[in-house]
Structures are given as structure tokens and as C-alpha cells.
Design a protein around this motif. Structure first.
Motif, PDB file in Angstrom:
ATOM      1  N   SER A 253       1.148  31.365  20.000  1.00 35.42           N
ATOM      2  CA  SER A 253       0.776  31.935  18.703  1.00 35.42           C
ATOM      3  C   SER A 253      -0.591  31.460  18.234  1.00 35.42           C
ATOM      4  CB  SER A 253       1.839  31.587  17.655  1.00 35.42           C
ATOM      5  OG  SER A 253       1.999  30.176  17.560  1.00 35.42           O
TER       6      SER A 253
ATOM      7  N   GLN B 106       3.493  41.721  28.466  1.00 31.74           N
ATOM      8  CA  GLN B 106       2.642  42.901  28.252  1.00 31.74           C
ATOM      9  C   GLN B 106       1.212  42.627  28.701  1.00 31.74           C
ATOM     10  OE1 GLN B 106       0.415  42.825  25.064  1.00 31.74           O
ATOM     11  NE2 GLN B 106      -0.741  44.426  26.110  1.00 31.74           N
TER      12      GLN B 106
ATOM     13  N   SER C  82       3.032  40.773  23.841  1.00 35.80           N
ATOM     14  CA  SER C  82       3.821  39.700  24.422  1.00 35.80           C
ATOM     15  C   SER C  82       3.093  39.216  25.662  1.00 35.80           C
ATOM     16  CB  SER C  82       5.227  40.186  24.788  1.00 35.80           C
ATOM     17  OG  SER C  82       5.178  41.048  25.916  1.00 35.80           O
TER      18      SER C  82
END
Length: 226
Positions: free
Chosen positions: A3, A119, A116
């Protein structure tokens, strides 16, 4: 977990850019080391590293020159895939895949979008690493042409996988319902095959074909004293 590298809108933070660039540099030098020949006891060849670097730079630059751009990413570029495929054609699929992986990181830096980790792998890392499979035919007649076709198809397979897993909700409302299940194929292979066909046609030009073969011999050091 990642993150701190990703902004709220799916882009990269400053830390994300720094880490991605650092990884790209490390992998590039590992690829250069693996390109070393037996005569040098697997040490990094400066010439081979230089050729890999030049090919990646040309691929990255020509990726900015888009003849046609798709609305949700991708487009027909000025033969950018060919330069990555050439690395595999020069030094084999192992080096080609690693160089393609680096190129995928560069593409990620150029236009990042994160839904993600998987991805990112499908759309960038694995898709462009697949271009290195062009080196599977380096010892065969018309090896560059065969390798290029396989590389484009392999890259498209990862984009299609990512399309089914992450991008189906972006399908236009006016897209024919009867073809809805084929949307990732139509979208991704549409621009990939368009560039592929243009590249194959250009590769049939005798002067260019001969020039690429000369460059390939120089890149491999063929005919040089070892």
C-alpha cells in the motif's frame, strides 16, 4: 503489503517509483551477467550488456510513438515489441525473458495502474517478459519471424487473462452481447495483431532483413576470435 507504493487512484507513490526503478536496474544487470558466454566463464560481456541496453532503450522510446491508442491501455506502437524480441533472438530465451521483465517494469513506470499485485503481473511483468520467448527459435531458419509471432501471442495470453480477471467491467455497453465472452480477446489481440502484422510486413523488406541479421551476428560476436 504494497500500500505504501500505490496511491489511491492506482498510481505509484515516490517510494513505489524508487523501488520499481531499483528492481529494474538489478534485473537488468542480472540479465547482462547471464548473457555472458562460456569463453568468458559466464562473466558479464560489456558488449552484450550494451546491446541489451540499446534494444530496451529503443523499445521504450518507440512505445511512446503510438499509431493508435486503445481507450483502456495498449495500442499500436512503432514496432516497440520487435526490439525486445531481438534480445531473445540474440542471446536466447533466458536472457530475453529477463530483459522483457525489465521492460515490463519500465512500462509500469511509464504508465502505472494498480488494482492488485497479480493484475500488475498480468498486464506488465509477465506479459512483456513473454516477449523474450522469441529466443526459442534463434538457431532456426527464419527464427526471428517465428519467435516474433510466438512472442506476440504469448504476450496477448497474459493480457487476456488479466482482462478476464480484472477488466470485464470496462466492456463498452454497445459491445455486441453475443461477443461479450470474447471481449478480452478482441480488445487485446486487436492492437497486438495489428502491430504484429505491420512488423512482419516490414521485416520482409530485404534491406532491413539483411541489416538485422548483420546486427544479430555482431551482437552474438559471431566470427570474432573468442
Amino acid at each position: 503489503m504494497f500500500s505504501f507504493m500505490v496511491t489511491k487512484d492506482g498510481g505509484l507513490t515516490t517510494a513505489g517509483y524508487g523501488i520499481t526503478i531499483a528492481i529494474a536496474v538489478v534485473i537488468f544487470f542480472v540479465a547482462g551477467y547471464l548473457a555472458g558466454g562460456r569463453a568468458k566463464e559466464d562473466r558479464m560481456h560489456v558488449k552484450q550488456l550494451t546491446f541489451c541496453g540499446m534494444a530496451l532503450a529503443l523499445a521504450y522510446l518507440t512505445s511512446y510513438i503510438q499509431l493508435f491508442r486503445m481507450p483502456y491501455g495498449g495500442g499500436v506502437t512503432l514496432f516497440s515489441m520487435l526490439f525486445v524480441v531481438l534480445i531473445g533472438y540474440w542471446y536466447g530465451p533466458k536472457v530475453g525473458v529477463m530483459a522483457g521483465f525489465v521492460y515490463g517494469l519500465l512500462q509500469f513506470i511509464q504508465e502505472p495502474y494498480v488494482l492488485s499485485f497479480f493484475q500488475v503481473c498480468c498486464d506488465y511483468l509477465l506479459a512483456f517478459a513473454a516477449l523474450g520467448l522469441g529466443g526459442l527459435f534463434l538457431k532456426q531458419k527464419n527464427g526471428l519471424l517465428k519467435g516474433y509471432v510466438v512472442a506476440v501471442i504469448a504476450r496477448g495470453a497474459f493480457h487476456v487473462l488479466g482482462g478476464y480477471l480484472f477488466w470485464m467491467s470496462y466492456m463498452p455497453e454497445n459491445f455486441p452481447k453475443v461477443l461479450a465472452a470474447a471481449y478480452p480477446f478482441v480488445y487485446n489481440y486487436g492492437f497486438l495483431l495489428a502491430e504484429g502484422v505491420l512488423t512482419i510486413l516490414v521485416l520482409q523488406i530485404p534491406a532491413l532483413k539483411n541489416a538485422l541479421e548483420r546486427v544479430s551476428r555482431i551482437a552474438r560476436g559471431e566470427g570474432e576470435a573468442m
